[in-house]
Design a protein around this motif. Sequence first.
Motif, PDB file in Angstrom:
ATOM      1  N   ASN A  28     -14.483 -12.351  -0.129  1.00 24.86           N
ATOM      2  CA  ASN A  28     -13.678 -11.159   0.107  1.00 24.86           C
ATOM      3  C   ASN A  28     -14.432  -9.889  -0.272  1.00 24.86           C
ATOM      4  OD1 ASN A  28     -11.533 -12.592   1.136  1.00 24.86           O
ATOM      5  ND2 ASN A  28     -10.399 -12.660  -0.788  1.00 24.86           N
ATOM      6  N   GLU A  29     -15.271  -9.980  -1.283  1.00 22.10           N
ATOM      7  CA  GLU A  29     -16.102  -8.831  -1.641  1.00 22.10           C
ATOM      8  C   GLU A  29     -17.015  -8.450  -0.476  1.00 22.10           C
ATOM      9  OE1 GLU A  29     -19.496  -7.502  -4.944  1.00 22.10           O
ATOM     10  OE2 GLU A  29     -18.559  -9.485  -5.039  1.00 22.10           O
ATOM     11  N   LYS A  30     -17.576  -9.447   0.176  1.00 26.62           N
ATOM     12  CA  LYS A  30     -18.432  -9.187   1.332  1.00 26.62           C
ATOM     13  C   LYS A  30     -17.658  -8.479   2.438  1.00 26.62           C
ATOM     14  CE  LYS A  30     -21.571 -11.493   4.577  1.00 26.62           C
ATOM     15  NZ  LYS A  30     -22.139 -12.800   5.023  1.00 26.62           N
ATOM     16  N   LYS A  31     -16.388  -8.846   2.627  1.00 23.75           N
ATOM     17  CA  LYS A  31     -15.568  -8.200   3.659  1.00 23.75           C
ATOM     18  C   LYS A  31     -15.342  -6.732   3.340  1.00 23.75           C
ATOM     19  CE  LYS A  31     -13.178 -12.327   5.315  1.00 23.75           C
ATOM     20  NZ  LYS A  31     -11.879 -13.016   5.533  1.00 23.75           N
ATOM     21  N   LEU A  32     -15.164  -6.427   2.057  1.00 21.62           N
ATOM     22  CA  LEU A  32     -15.002  -5.024   1.675  1.00 21.62           C
ATOM     23  C   LEU A  32     -16.276  -4.245   1.975  1.00 21.62           C
ATOM     24  CD1 LEU A  32     -13.293  -2.807   0.224  1.00 21.62           C
ATOM     25  CD2 LEU A  32     -14.531  -3.441  -1.856  1.00 21.62           C
ATOM     26  N   LEU A  33     -17.416  -4.807   1.611  1.00 18.24           N
ATOM     27  CA  LEU A  33     -18.687  -4.118   1.813  1.00 18.24           C
ATOM     28  C   LEU A  33     -19.014  -3.952   3.294  1.00 18.24           C
ATOM     29  CD1 LEU A  33     -20.810  -5.818  -0.998  1.00 18.24           C
ATOM     30  CD2 LEU A  33     -19.641  -3.604  -1.051  1.00 18.24           C
ATOM     31  N   GLU A  34     -18.542  -4.873   4.117  1.00 22.86           N
ATOM     32  CA  GLU A  34     -18.745  -4.748   5.562  1.00 22.86           C
ATOM     33  C   GLU A  34     -17.837  -3.677   6.171  1.00 22.86           C
ATOM     34  OE1 GLU A  34     -17.959  -8.696   6.845  1.00 22.86           O
ATOM     35  OE2 GLU A  34     -20.005  -9.426   6.487  1.00 22.86           O
ATOM     36  N   SER A  35     -16.708  -3.419   5.529  1.00 24.09           N
ATOM     37  CA  SER A  35     -15.738  -2.474   6.064  1.00 24.09           C
ATOM     38  C   SER A  35     -15.922  -1.056   5.536  1.00 24.09           C
ATOM     39  CB  SER A  35     -14.313  -2.939   5.741  1.00 24.09           C
ATOM     40  OG  SER A  35     -14.051  -4.198   6.313  1.00 24.09           O
ATOM     41  N   HIS A  36     -16.521  -0.922   4.347  1.00 22.62           N
ATOM     42  CA  HIS A  36     -16.656   0.381   3.704  1.00 22.62           C
ATOM     43  C   HIS A  36     -18.096   0.583   3.232  1.00 22.62           C
ATOM     44  CE1 HIS A  36     -12.278   1.238   3.442  1.00 22.62           C
ATOM     45  NE2 HIS A  36     -12.203  -0.071   3.488  1.00 22.62           N
ATOM     46  N   ASN A  37     -18.635   1.725   3.537  1.00 25.72           N
ATOM     47  CA  ASN A  37     -20.034   1.996   3.198  1.00 25.72           C
ATOM     48  C   ASN A  37     -20.236   2.452   1.765  1.00 25.72           C
ATOM     49  OD1 ASN A  37     -20.953   1.440   5.842  1.00 25.72           O
ATOM     50  ND2 ASN A  37     -20.347   3.498   6.519  1.00 25.72           N
ATOM     51  N   ASN A  38     -19.215   3.067   1.180  1.00 25.30           N
ATOM     52  CA  ASN A  38     -19.382   3.693  -0.127  1.00 25.30           C
ATOM     53  C   ASN A  38     -18.575   2.945  -1.175  1.00 25.30           C
ATOM     54  OD1 ASN A  38     -20.041   5.446  -2.155  1.00 25.30           O
ATOM     55  ND2 ASN A  38     -18.881   7.186  -1.367  1.00 25.30           N
ATOM     56  N   CYS A  39     -19.159   1.879  -1.726  1.00 24.40           N
ATOM     57  CA  CYS A  39     -18.469   1.032  -2.698  1.00 24.40           C
ATOM     58  C   CYS A  39     -19.357   0.805  -3.914  1.00 24.40           C
ATOM     59  CB  CYS A  39     -18.107  -0.330  -2.098  1.00 24.40           C
ATOM     60  SG  CYS A  39     -17.029  -0.264  -0.654  1.00 24.40           S
ATOM     61  N   LEU A  40     -18.741   0.672  -5.083  1.00 23.34           N
ATOM     62  CA  LEU A  40     -19.490   0.384  -6.302  1.00 23.34           C
ATOM     63  C   LEU A  40     -18.765  -0.695  -7.093  1.00 23.34           C
ATOM     64  CD1 LEU A  40     -21.834   1.054  -8.243  1.00 23.34           C
ATOM     65  CD2 LEU A  40     -20.290   2.692  -9.354  1.00 23.34           C
ATOM     66  N   ASN A  41     -19.454  -1.815  -7.326  1.00 23.97           N
ATOM     67  CA  ASN A  41     -18.931  -2.887  -8.159  1.00 23.97           C
ATOM     68  C   ASN A  41     -19.106  -2.471  -9.618  1.00 23.97           C
ATOM     69  OD1 ASN A  41     -18.554  -5.249  -9.694  1.00 23.97           O
ATOM     70  ND2 ASN A  41     -19.254  -6.552  -8.032  1.00 23.97           N
TER      71      ASN A  41
END
Length: 208
Positions: free
Chosen positions: A45-58
């Motif tokens: 699911n983390e991968k899906k977020l990163l594929e959908s949004h360019n500006n993310c920080l874990n």
Amino acid sequence: MLLCDIGNTYFHFFYRGRIWKEEPNLLSRKNEEYRIYYISVNERNEKKLLESHNNCLNIDRFLSLDTIYRGLGIDRIAACFGIKNGIIIDAGSAITIDVMQEGIHLGGYILPGIESYRRLFANIDVLNVEFNLNVSLDTMPQNTRDAVSYGCLKGIILSIKDIAKDNFIYFTGGDGKFLSRFFDNSVYDNTLVFKGMTKAVNDNNLIV
């Protein structure tokens, strides 16, 4: 500040006091103009977020507790983060109970959630009944529905009372509000995980 708690079933978002959830396959791109600060217990699911949004920080690495507990989930860490003293209970499909004392995580344990208990009984035909969450815990049950309901709730509540004693209890999660009503020295806060995440972002000056 847009926050996201990535679970196994849903993405839970928090923005300006509002909480909502989205399914992984229906993830919206409507908030792409904001940086998303997130934690995750599910790599897919983390991968899906990163594929959908360019500006993310874990922000997992910015959340840590003084503890010897091995394998403590990041969602549990976030819920405990910033609480100096108290019992932190996240009541969902599983119920996690963690103890904080003077900023140190003393440990914790896990119980099945209320719905998980019900599913266990569903495998036994005569016990496959809907729980009566209003069952009296002060008198002995006189029918099967009340008997299984009583056994589930009494077990959970007595377990919490035994570990909590006189300590303040912080409840969160889907069944947290319901369970909190059995304890005078408690509060229900559905933003507990997000408060921990917000503290980590602010403490580490991560806002851009």
